[in-house]
Write a protein that holds these residues in place. Structure first.
Motif, short mmCIF file in Angstrom:
data_model
loop_
_atom_site.label_atom_id
_atom_site.label_comp_id
_atom_site.label_asym_id
_atom_site.label_seq_id
_atom_site.Cartn_x
_atom_site.Cartn_y
_atom_site.Cartn_z
N SER A 76 4.38 1.97 0.44
CA SER A 76 4.34 1.09 -0.73
C SER A 76 4.78 1.84 -1.98
O SER A 76 4.91 3.06 -1.99
CB SER A 76 2.95 0.49 -0.94
OG SER A 76 2.06 1.43 -1.52
N GLY A 83 1.55 -1.56 1.43
CA GLY A 83 2.13 -1.43 2.74
C GLY A 83 1.05 -1.10 3.75
O GLY A 83 -0.15 -1.10 3.41
N TRP A 135 -3.44 -8.88 -3.77
CA TRP A 135 -2.33 -8.61 -2.86
C TRP A 135 -2.15 -9.76 -1.85
O TRP A 135 -1.04 -10.06 -1.44
CB TRP A 135 -2.60 -7.34 -2.07
CG TRP A 135 -2.57 -6.09 -2.87
CD1 TRP A 135 -2.26 -5.95 -4.19
CD2 TRP A 135 -2.88 -4.79 -2.38
NE1 TRP A 135 -2.36 -4.63 -4.56
CE2 TRP A 135 -2.73 -3.89 -3.46
CE3 TRP A 135 -3.26 -4.29 -1.14
CZ2 TRP A 135 -2.95 -2.53 -3.34
CZ3 TRP A 135 -3.47 -2.94 -1.01
CH2 TRP A 135 -3.32 -2.06 -2.11
#
Length: 267
Positions: A76, A83, A135
């Motif tokens: 990420s 990620g 997120w």
């Protein structure tokens, strides 16, 4: 400006090298407990099995951090979001949270309050890492928070420069190295075991015991300790730290539950 950027990086590199040297010495002592002629095949294989993927991911982390290789999907970035590595950190801290509360429920000593605190801390860290669900649900950050948050996210740990956390990471890493050293030094382990009924000291003794019996415990802990020294491994060291903590707490739960008569510890 150039000097102010390079000096901390150089200092981190020095700390990384020092930690790596200590980790190598401890590893040799662990793998060859009675000298080079008495290699522990099981310990050596454990280091090789766990060490190889840890090392590969560490190299990839450096290449990504330095811009030599684009791996935002894995590690990420501040621009692309989370990620698998960051989601792993959240998952392992949530596991550590649940395990801490289970230990607190089973523990009959004053340390149960410390485990309640640890569980709460792990929950807060997981929530912060996940931006409290932003997120996943992709809500808009409040304007007032977005103005002061370095990543314009719904969390508080990004209100300050992340480099301010580096000294904390460094101290935590060397504390882990000290406990790893104690785990391979018979005198230190005996000293801790003799005081295992003392608050805090007993938990350190349990951790050093786990390092001695867990197949991958020492290599995970030493790797985490070294990676914590440098910002190039920031996201990777966090997932390693959360995994190490979760695995130790699983071991600790078995021990505490066994002493409480709930079930016997695993071999």
């Amino acid at each position: 400006t150039k000097l102010s950027f390079e000096t901390p990086m150089l200092f981190q590199t020095v700390l990384f090298c020092i930690a790596a040297v200590f980790a190598a010495i401890i590893s040799i002592r662990f793998i060859f407990p009675r000298g080079l002629e008495a290699t522990s095949v099981d310990r050596l294989s454990g280091f090789l099995i766990a060490g190889a993927p840890i090392a590969v991911l560490a190299v990839l982390s450096v290449l990504h951090a330095r811009g030599s290789l684009e791996l935002a999907w894995l590690f990420s970035t501040e621009e692309t979001g989370a990620g698998p590595i960051e989601y792993g950190t959240v998952l392992f801290f949530l596991m550590a949270c649940g395990l801490s509360f289970l230990i607190a429920r089973a523990d009959q000593t004053m340390m149960r309050f410390a485990y309640i605190g640890l569980g709460a801390a792990c929950f807060l860290i997981a929530g912060e890492e996940l931006s409290w669900g932003q997120w996943i649900f992709h809500w808009e950050t409040l304007e007032a928070l977005a103005e002061v948050n370095l990543q314009q996210e719904t969390n508080i740990h990004n209100l300050v420069n992340p480099r301010l956390y580096d000294p904390i990471y460094a101290v935590a890493g060397f504390a882990l190295i000290a406990m790893c050293a104690a785990s391979v030094l018979g005198g230190a382990r005996r000293w801790l075991s003799a005081r295992a009924d003392m608050p805090v000291v007993g938990e350190i003794a349990a951790f050093t015991d786990w390092l001695g019996v867990a197949r991958f415990g020492l290599v995970l802990t030493l790797s985490t300790a070294v990676l914590l020294q440098h910002e190039s491994f920031e996201e990777y060291s966090e997932v390693m730290l959360s995994l190490t903590l979760a695995l130790f707490l699983m071991h600790r739960l078995r021990m505490v539950s066994a002493s409480a008569g709930q079930f016997a510890p695993a071999e």
